[in-house]
Design a protein around this motif. Structure first.
Motif, short mmCIF file in Angstrom:
data_model
loop_
_atom_site.label_atom_id
_atom_site.label_comp_id
_atom_site.label_asym_id
_atom_site.label_seq_id
_atom_site.Cartn_x
_atom_site.Cartn_y
_atom_site.Cartn_z
N LEU A 127 12.87 9.07 43.68
CA LEU A 127 13.38 9.12 42.30
C LEU A 127 12.43 8.40 41.36
O LEU A 127 11.89 7.35 41.70
CB LEU A 127 14.75 8.42 42.23
CG LEU A 127 15.96 9.21 42.73
CD1 LEU A 127 17.16 8.29 42.88
CD2 LEU A 127 16.29 10.36 41.79
N PRO A 128 12.20 8.96 40.16
CA PRO A 128 11.34 8.25 39.20
C PRO A 128 11.92 6.87 38.88
O PRO A 128 13.14 6.70 38.87
CB PRO A 128 11.37 9.16 37.96
CG PRO A 128 11.78 10.49 38.45
CD PRO A 128 12.67 10.25 39.63
N SER A 129 11.04 5.91 38.65
CA SER A 129 11.46 4.55 38.34
C SER A 129 12.18 4.50 36.99
O SER A 129 11.96 5.33 36.11
CB SER A 129 10.23 3.65 38.32
OG SER A 129 10.32 2.70 37.28
N SER A 130 13.04 3.49 36.83
CA SER A 130 13.77 3.31 35.56
C SER A 130 12.83 2.90 34.43
O SER A 130 13.23 2.91 33.27
CB SER A 130 14.84 2.23 35.72
OG SER A 130 15.82 2.66 36.61
N ASN A 131 11.59 2.53 34.78
CA ASN A 131 10.62 2.18 33.73
C ASN A 131 10.01 3.41 33.07
O ASN A 131 9.35 3.30 32.04
CB ASN A 131 9.48 1.35 34.33
CG ASN A 131 9.97 0.04 34.88
OD1 ASN A 131 10.96 -0.52 34.38
ND2 ASN A 131 9.34 -0.45 35.94
N HIS A 132 10.19 4.56 33.71
CA HIS A 132 9.63 5.80 33.16
C HIS A 132 10.45 6.28 31.97
O HIS A 132 11.67 6.31 32.01
CB HIS A 132 9.66 6.90 34.22
CG HIS A 132 8.34 7.15 34.86
ND1 HIS A 132 8.05 6.73 36.13
CD2 HIS A 132 7.24 7.77 34.40
CE1 HIS A 132 6.82 7.08 36.43
NE2 HIS A 132 6.30 7.70 35.40
N LEU A 133 9.78 6.71 30.93
CA LEU A 133 10.44 7.30 29.77
C LEU A 133 11.00 8.68 30.15
O LEU A 133 10.29 9.43 30.83
CB LEU A 133 9.38 7.46 28.66
CG LEU A 133 9.86 7.50 27.21
CD1 LEU A 133 10.40 6.14 26.80
CD2 LEU A 133 8.70 7.88 26.30
N PRO A 134 12.21 9.04 29.77
CA PRO A 134 13.23 8.24 29.09
C PRO A 134 14.01 7.36 30.09
O PRO A 134 14.64 7.88 31.01
CB PRO A 134 14.16 9.29 28.48
CG PRO A 134 13.94 10.54 29.27
CD PRO A 134 12.60 10.45 29.92
N GLU A 135 13.94 6.06 29.85
CA GLU A 135 14.49 5.08 30.79
C GLU A 135 15.97 5.33 31.09
O GLU A 135 16.41 5.21 32.23
CB GLU A 135 14.34 3.66 30.26
CG GLU A 135 12.91 3.16 30.17
CD GLU A 135 12.32 3.37 28.79
OE1 GLU A 135 12.91 4.14 28.00
OE2 GLU A 135 11.27 2.75 28.50
N ARG A 136 16.75 5.63 30.04
CA ARG A 136 18.19 5.77 30.23
C ARG A 136 18.52 6.94 31.17
O ARG A 136 19.44 6.86 31.98
CB ARG A 136 18.85 5.99 28.86
CG ARG A 136 20.34 5.89 28.87
CD ARG A 136 20.90 5.99 27.45
NE ARG A 136 22.34 6.14 27.46
CZ ARG A 136 23.19 5.14 27.65
NH1 ARG A 136 22.75 3.91 27.81
NH2 ARG A 136 24.48 5.36 27.68
#
Lengths: 301, 301
Positions: B28-37
């Motif tokens: 899964l992409p990290s929560s730091n990646h845009l869009p974070e939400r």
């Protein structure tokens, strides 16, 4: 564009649109299949509507590599299913809450929200199914690459990500680079995927050629959105087939808001020129891609 | 099951669940990646929750064909992404309007409906991306077949179709064959896909062996739903981690409503016996698949 080229292009475009209408109808499950209402909604959202810009790009790129029409039809279906599902979900009350699309009631208005949600979900699955179900490239490894490109262009670092950035930016003032980043993901990623998928259906390109084509696709993707913003500002709802002036009313960031109408038109013209320049090495084989760039930038709806 | 086998199975299961938790978090992409939400919502819906039944089935089938753990992890991620997206969308107000899932607020409660819609959409794309991104079978043609199986199991003639039939049958009295047809699509298709995908990750099976395994998968898929209906009727919300007794309250057709509690339990036992019988030709190599059948049918939540 000379008058003959313009006529030839118009005929080519109508031929592709007719091929696609038949292919989409054939690939979508029949309305007689259980659950009928779901299949009805899927067909309603996909058939008999839209300019088929993404399939046109698939075919235009395919013409560069002598790709068989059948492969391009299937790849075009995959792109169109992803595009249609994104419109169905985007129109829902939880997102844009739009009631009109291509001059018809949106899917959730016609079939209810639950069916709209499911129809969108099922269309996304159908996109990957059609890419995996048929032989679309000379070898299965290239076909896997096509699926990889479409999945990545559709997901949270592609189209869905762009929609998320759009959603979270309502009421905020974006800078030009931020606005560009949003559109590169929101519309650009899928348009780029359309060009790349078409190019995989035929004779392999060199990596230099692929890069040139990719530059064309990036410019066209962005130009498409700039023109959308201009049309949303200028056109009336009847011509557009959807609610006009909505973006400004919703306080959504647009190119027109950032650059002014004149600036946005200059931007579209620059992007078109840059797209055409990258086609130069292909010579006459890129005629259709050139004409399509003109069509996308100069369209009135 | 003897005590040693039960202990071994428990250790195996915990090991797979731990492997999957790491793999899901990594893919899964990290929560730091845009869009974070959006990425936050995707991680929230997938991580730290659920029994991972579908990945367990992938690994159990993989153990039959000596499949490398890494391939099974990726295939398990794809199944879990599809499963998670279906829960996120199913919980939304337009569908089941549920507020509690795995003991936590559902995604639309925690992040809003627009993000829930997008997160589900992006998870479906992520499922196909992970299946196309890594080498999962000995040849690309088999890997295309894996994508074909997952797409078909997820779409309007699979899981989405089952959800549609479920949706349109609320308040109606279904016959047993109609109820079965709904569940074969709604939950069965994905469970069957899990077993088949696992089996493609290793040494190829003969077509007879694949058929036997497919029979096992079909029985387990149906048994899973029968047990779900039994648990929904018997358990309380705290044990179940979701709102109990909802199906009856919503007047949804269930096995318990059609067969009675005793009849539903007999049905589950029959399906388990039929699943185990189809594993006989594999001998001891199918021990994990056998134990997993027991786990799924005899679970208490």
């Amino acid at each position: 564009m000379s008058k003959t080229v313009a006529t030839d292009f118009k005929l080519w475009m109508e031929d592709v649109q007719a091929q696609m209408e038949r292919a989409l109808s054939r690939v979508l499950p029949s309305s007689n299949h259980l659950p009928e209402r779901l299949h009805d909604a899927m067909r309603y959202s996909v058939l008999d509507g839209g300019k088929r810009v993404r399939p046109l790009l698939v075919f235009a790129a395919g013409s560069l590599v002598d790709a068989p029409a059948e492969r391009l039809q299937y790849a075009g279906c995959a792109l169109e299913f992803i595009h249609a599902y994104s419109l169905v979900h985007d129109d829902m009350p939880a997102m844009d809450n739009d009631v009109l699309r291509r001059g018809k009631p949106t899917v959730h208005v016609a079939y209810g929200e639950a069916t709209a949600l499911l129809a969108g979900d099922a269309l996304q699955a159908a996109a990957f199914e059609v890419l995996a179900n048929h032989s679309l490239a000379d070898n299965p490894a290239d076909q896997l690459q096509m699926i990889r490109i479409l999945a990545s262009a559709s997901g949270s670092l592609g189209m869905c990500g762009g929609q998320g950035i759009d959603l979270y930016s309502v009421g905020q003032t974006l800078t030009l680079p931020q606005l560009e980043m949003m559109h590169i993901l929101k519309t650009g990623a899928l348009i780029r995927a359309a060009v790349l998928l078409g190019s995989y259906c035929g004779t392999p390109l060199t990596s230099e050629q692929r890069e040139a084509l990719d530059h064309y696709a990036k410019c066209i993707g962005l130009a498409f959105q700039v023109v959308d913003d201009i049309l949303d500002c200028e056109a009336d709802s009847a011509t557009l087939g959807k609610t006009a002036g909505k973006d400004a009313a919703n306080n959504k960031p647009t190119y027109v808001a950032l650059l002014g109408l004149k600036g946005a038109k200059e931007k579209a013209a620059e992007l078109k020129a840059s797209a055409l320049a990258s086609l130069a090495p292909f010579g006459e084989r890129a005629n259709i891609l050139s004409a399509l760039a003109g069509y996308i930038v100069d369209r009135k709806y």
